[in-house]
Motif scaffolding. Structure first.
Motif, PDB file in Angstrom:
ATOM      1  N   PRO A 130       0.800  -1.238   0.000  1.00  8.92           N
ATOM      2  CA  PRO A 130       0.000   0.000   0.000  1.00  8.92           C
ATOM      3  C   PRO A 130       0.826   1.278   0.000  1.00  8.92           C
ATOM      4  O   PRO A 130       0.501   2.226  -0.719  1.00  8.92           O
ATOM      5  CB  PRO A 130      -0.851  -0.133   1.274  1.00  8.92           C
ATOM      6  N   LEU A 131       1.901   1.325   0.790  1.00  3.23           N
ATOM      7  CA  LEU A 131       2.706   2.546   0.824  1.00  3.23           C
ATOM      8  C   LEU A 131       3.430   2.764  -0.503  1.00  3.23           C
ATOM      9  O   LEU A 131       3.598   3.898  -0.956  1.00  3.23           O
ATOM     10  CB  LEU A 131       3.712   2.486   1.978  1.00  3.23           C
ATOM     11  N   THR A 132       3.852   1.680  -1.131  1.00  3.84           N
ATOM     12  CA  THR A 132       4.509   1.791  -2.436  1.00  3.84           C
ATOM     13  C   THR A 132       3.520   2.271  -3.489  1.00  3.84           C
ATOM     14  O   THR A 132       3.835   3.136  -4.316  1.00  3.84           O
ATOM     15  CB  THR A 132       5.095   0.430  -2.850  1.00  3.84           C
ATOM     16  N   LEU A 133       2.322   1.710  -3.454  1.00  4.28           N
ATOM     17  CA  LEU A 133       1.290   2.107  -4.417  1.00  4.28           C
ATOM     18  C   LEU A 133       0.909   3.574  -4.233  1.00  4.28           C
ATOM     19  O   LEU A 133       0.785   4.326  -5.207  1.00  4.28           O
ATOM     20  CB  LEU A 133       0.060   1.215  -4.242  1.00  4.28           C
ATOM     21  N   ALA A 134       0.738   3.992  -2.985  1.00  7.68           N
ATOM     22  CA  ALA A 134       0.372   5.383  -2.716  1.00  7.68           C
ATOM     23  C   ALA A 134       1.475   6.338  -3.164  1.00  7.68           C
ATOM     24  O   ALA A 134       1.200   7.406  -3.724  1.00  7.68           O
ATOM     25  CB  ALA A 134       0.089   5.568  -1.225  1.00  7.68           C
ATOM     26  N   ALA A 135       2.728   5.949  -2.930  1.00 10.49           N
ATOM     27  CA  ALA A 135       3.851   6.800  -3.335  1.00 10.49           C
ATOM     28  C   ALA A 135       3.906   6.939  -4.854  1.00 10.49           C
ATOM     29  O   ALA A 135       4.157   8.032  -5.385  1.00 10.49           O
ATOM     30  CB  ALA A 135       5.163   6.215  -2.805  1.00 10.49           C
ATOM     31  N   GLU A 136       3.655   5.839  -5.561  1.00 14.75           N
ATOM     32  CA  GLU A 136       3.668   5.892  -7.023  1.00 14.75           C
ATOM     33  C   GLU A 136       2.513   6.741  -7.543  1.00 14.75           C
ATOM     34  O   GLU A 136       2.667   7.501  -8.505  1.00 14.75           O
ATOM     35  CB  GLU A 136       3.581   4.475  -7.591  1.00 14.75           C
ATOM     36  N   TYR A 137       1.356   6.632  -6.899  1.00 14.93           N
ATOM     37  CA  TYR A 137       0.204   7.442  -7.311  1.00 14.93           C
ATOM     38  C   TYR A 137       0.506   8.936  -7.139  1.00 14.93           C
ATOM     39  O   TYR A 137       0.268   9.740  -8.047  1.00 14.93           O
ATOM     40  CB  TYR A 137      -1.017   7.058  -6.481  1.00 14.93           C
ATOM     41  N   LYS A 138       1.054   9.297  -5.991  1.00 19.59           N
ATOM     42  CA  LYS A 138       1.359  10.707  -5.729  1.00 19.59           C
ATOM     43  C   LYS A 138       2.448  11.218  -6.666  1.00 19.59           C
ATOM     44  O   LYS A 138       2.418  12.369  -7.100  1.00 19.59           O
ATOM     45  CB  LYS A 138       1.772  10.876  -4.265  1.00 19.59           C
ATOM     46  N   ARG A 139       3.408  10.345  -6.979  1.00 17.23           N
ATOM     47  CA  ARG A 139       4.453  10.745  -7.915  1.00 17.23           C
ATOM     48  C   ARG A 139       3.856  10.987  -9.301  1.00 17.23           C
ATOM     49  O   ARG A 139       4.242  11.925 -10.011  1.00 17.23           O
ATOM     50  CB  ARG A 139       5.538   9.668  -7.968  1.00 17.23           C
ATOM     51  N   SER A 156      -2.951   2.547 -15.501  1.00 17.24           N
ATOM     52  CA  SER A 156      -2.223   1.386 -14.975  1.00 17.24           C
ATOM     53  C   SER A 156      -3.210   0.240 -14.783  1.00 17.24           C
ATOM     54  O   SER A 156      -3.821   0.120 -13.717  1.00 17.24           O
ATOM     55  CB  SER A 156      -1.543   1.736 -13.648  1.00 17.24           C
ATOM     56  N   PRO A 157      -3.390  -0.599 -15.791  1.00 14.72           N
ATOM     57  CA  PRO A 157      -4.390  -1.672 -15.731  1.00 14.72           C
ATOM     58  C   PRO A 157      -4.216  -2.615 -14.543  1.00 14.72           C
ATOM     59  O   PRO A 157      -5.178  -3.223 -14.087  1.00 14.72           O
ATOM     60  CB  PRO A 157      -4.178  -2.418 -17.063  1.00 14.72           C
ATOM     61  N   ALA A 158      -2.991  -2.737 -14.052  1.00 11.53           N
ATOM     62  CA  ALA A 158      -2.747  -3.659 -12.937  1.00 11.53           C
ATOM     63  C   ALA A 158      -3.247  -3.101 -11.610  1.00 11.53           C
ATOM     64  O   ALA A 158      -3.318  -3.826 -10.619  1.00 11.53           O
ATOM     65  CB  ALA A 158      -1.255  -3.973 -12.836  1.00 11.53           C
ATOM     66  N   TRP A 159      -3.593  -1.827 -11.584  1.00 13.19           N
ATOM     67  CA  TRP A 159      -4.042  -1.202 -10.342  1.00 13.19           C
ATOM     68  C   TRP A 159      -5.540  -1.371 -10.176  1.00 13.19           C
ATOM     69  O   TRP A 159      -6.315  -1.201 -11.121  1.00 13.19           O
ATOM     70  CB  TRP A 159      -3.707   0.288 -10.336  1.00 13.19           C
ATOM     71  N   ASP A 160      -5.945  -1.669  -8.959  1.00 15.23           N
ATOM     72  CA  ASP A 160      -7.364  -1.742  -8.618  1.00 15.23           C
ATOM     73  C   ASP A 160      -7.744  -0.445  -7.910  1.00 15.23           C
ATOM     74  O   ASP A 160      -7.060  -0.012  -6.975  1.00 15.23           O
ATOM     75  CB  ASP A 160      -7.626  -2.942  -7.704  1.00 15.23           C
ATOM     76  N   ARG A 161      -8.827   0.160  -8.349  1.00 15.28           N
ATOM     77  CA  ARG A 161      -9.199   1.472  -7.812  1.00 15.28           C
ATOM     78  C   ARG A 161      -9.502   1.408  -6.315  1.00 15.28           C
ATOM     79  O   ARG A 161      -9.141   2.309  -5.555  1.00 15.28           O
ATOM     80  CB  ARG A 161     -10.409   2.003  -8.578  1.00 15.28           C
ATOM     81  N   ALA A 163      -8.263  -0.762  -4.136  1.00 13.07           N
ATOM     82  CA  ALA A 163      -6.987  -0.928  -3.432  1.00 13.07           C
ATOM     83  C   ALA A 163      -6.217   0.389  -3.402  1.00 13.07           C
ATOM     84  O   ALA A 163      -5.562   0.718  -2.404  1.00 13.07           O
ATOM     85  CB  ALA A 163      -6.156  -2.012  -4.111  1.00 13.07           C
ATOM     86  N   LEU A 164      -6.302   1.152  -4.490  1.00 12.83           N
ATOM     87  CA  LEU A 164      -5.609   2.440  -4.541  1.00 12.83           C
ATOM     88  C   LEU A 164      -6.168   3.397  -3.494  1.00 12.83           C
ATOM     89  O   LEU A 164      -5.409   4.094  -2.805  1.00 12.83           O
ATOM     90  CB  LEU A 164      -5.743   3.043  -5.944  1.00 12.83           C
ATOM     91  N   ALA A 165      -7.486   3.426  -3.358  1.00 10.08           N
ATOM     92  CA  ALA A 165      -8.104   4.306  -2.356  1.00 10.08           C
ATOM     93  C   ALA A 165      -7.663   3.909  -0.947  1.00 10.08           C
ATOM     94  O   ALA A 165      -7.367   4.767  -0.103  1.00 10.08           O
ATOM     95  CB  ALA A 165      -9.625   4.240  -2.477  1.00 10.08           C
ATOM     96  N   LYS A 166      -7.610   2.599  -0.694  1.00 13.99           N
ATOM     97  CA  LYS A 166      -7.154   2.133   0.619  1.00 13.99           C
ATOM     98  C   LYS A 166      -5.692   2.510   0.850  1.00 13.99           C
ATOM     99  O   LYS A 166      -5.310   2.930   1.949  1.00 13.99           O
ATOM    100  CB  LYS A 166      -7.319   0.613   0.722  1.00 13.99           C
ATOM    101  N   ALA A 167      -4.878   2.346  -0.193  1.00 10.56           N
ATOM    102  CA  ALA A 167      -3.449   2.649  -0.064  1.00 10.56           C
ATOM    103  C   ALA A 167      -3.226   4.119   0.274  1.00 10.56           C
ATOM    104  O   ALA A 167      -2.388   4.458   1.116  1.00 10.56           O
ATOM    105  CB  ALA A 167      -2.728   2.285  -1.362  1.00 10.56           C
ATOM    106  N   ILE A 168      -3.980   4.993  -0.376  1.00 15.43           N
ATOM    107  CA  ILE A 168      -3.833   6.428  -0.116  1.00 15.43           C
ATOM    108  C   ILE A 168      -4.239   6.749   1.318  1.00 15.43           C
ATOM    109  O   ILE A 168      -3.570   7.517   2.019  1.00 15.43           O
ATOM    110  CB  ILE A 168      -4.676   7.239  -1.118  1.00 15.43           C
ATOM    111  N   ALA A 169      -5.338   6.145   1.776  1.00  8.39           N
ATOM    112  CA  ALA A 169      -5.785   6.377   3.155  1.00  8.39           C
ATOM    113  C   ALA A 169      -4.742   5.897   4.157  1.00  8.39           C
ATOM    114  O   ALA A 169      -4.470   6.558   5.165  1.00  8.39           O
ATOM    115  CB  ALA A 169      -7.121   5.667   3.390  1.00  8.39           C
TER     116      ALA A 169
END
Length: 341
Positions: A130-139, A156-161, A163-169
């Motif tokens: 999650p922290l890696t995903l959130a960092a990539e999203y913010k970047r 990014s087709p491999a990303w689940d929306r 999961a992304l929302a959870k990662a950001i939170a």
């Protein structure tokens, strides 16, 4: 490239190489001296790992750019060092210009750089942390690659929306809380529990408890850290029973008489803990038949109203409360009218 968020520096080749170069000539003169200085790191930094990290950090920019999303991990560095030895940086630079890394695993990118066909990894790869995903999203936001979670998931087709929302939170949890799990695997489930705790007891209280734990460093398991954040004392044998009354659920705590002074706590604190427990119960009870999809359902608007007021008192914004409770900001404003934000 940016360092891998939430990864120990000994397992982040680029961050390790950057640290080495920053101290070269001042804190240490050689790689061996640097390894000795890194002895306090966990996991341990070896001579070979540092050598690989330095080699990878010197790769041509087009090659490093291929791993902007996939990341250069400890194992990735081993393969890249082999490619440098076998082909040389110039050949790798030339091959990199013809590779589109979008949606590729790092092992597939390595295969293409090696002049082979890209094959998906044989084993099941863990979902991106999650922290890696959130960092990539913010970047990606900063670099203009996308403007929202919707456009990021589309790019990014491999990303689940979800999961992304959870990662950001999870990434927005207090720094002190995240520090407690620096050397542990912070999963989506664990992160979601921490987010619920913050919503229930407030960010300032959760931060204060985390600081107290950080101030008394010792080896703790993940469960022990969570227990201390919840002010639970498992070694004192508290018995908890839950029974259904005629009109309400009754929580009964049984504590030995000689330990009551240490275990008595304020009603607000107990209410917050019970609220977290009930949120978890409702969340799990309404799980969809598909284990990958979970529907969070609340008892009624009265539940939401009470939680909204608690979250407001804890300093949460209308937008954050509305998102957590799946209601509009107008509704939250009506429920919390008269309370200070």
């Amino acid at each position: 490239m940016t360092a891998l968020a939430g990864t120990p520096i000994s397992r982040d080749p680029l961050a390790l190489a950057e640290l080495y170069h920053s101290g070269l000539g001042t804190s240490w003169k050689t790689q061996r001296g640097a390894v000795a200085a890194f002895a306090r790191f966990t996991p341990k930094v070896t001579d070979r790992a540092l050598s690989r990290a330095i080699t990878v950090s010197k790769l041509p920019p087009p090659v490093l750019a291929l791993f902007e999303t996939a990341g250069i991990w400890h194992e990735t560095a081993r393969h890249l060092a082999r490619l440098v030895w076998n082909h040389g940086p110039d050949v790798l630079r030339q091959r990199a210009t013809g590779i589109d890394p979008l949606g590729l695993h790092w092992s597939e990118i390595v295969a293409l750089l090696d002049g082979k066909d890209a094959r998906p990894p044989r084993r099941i790869v863990r979902a991106i942390a999650p922290l890696t995903l959130a960092a990539e999203y913010k970047r990606g936001i900063e670099e203009g690659r996308w403007t929202s979670m919707v456009t990021a998931a589309a790019a990014s087709p491999a990303w689940d929306r979800t999961a992304l929302a959870k990662a950001i939170a999870i990434s927005e949890l207090p720094t002190e809380v995240l520090q407690l799990f620096e050397l542990k695997r912070l999963t989506y489930d664990l992160g979601s529990i921490l987010v619920k705790m913050r919503n229930a007891i407030g960010e300032s209280e959760l931060t204060a408890r985390a600081k107290k734990i950080l101030g008394a460093p010792r080896r703790r398991t993940t469960d022990q850290i969570l227990a201390e954040l919840l002010l639970v004392r498992p070694e004192q044998g508290v018995e908890l029973a839950v029974r259904r009354g005629k009109t309400a659920m009754v929580f009964e705590f049984k504590v030995p008489l000689d330990e009551t002074e240490e275990l008595l706590t304020g009603t607000n604190e107990i209410a917050a803990l019970v609220q977290v427990a009930m949120m978890n119960v409702r969340f799990k009870r309404n799980a969809d038949s598909d284990p990958r999809r979970v529907k969070a359902r609340w008892g009624d608007s009265a539940d939401k109203r009470a939680i909204a007021r608690r979250m407001t008192a804890a300093g949460r914004s209308l937008r954050e409360i509305a998102a957590d409770l799946a209601v509009s900001k107008t509704t939250v404003a009506r429920w919390t009218a008269g309370q200070k934000q």
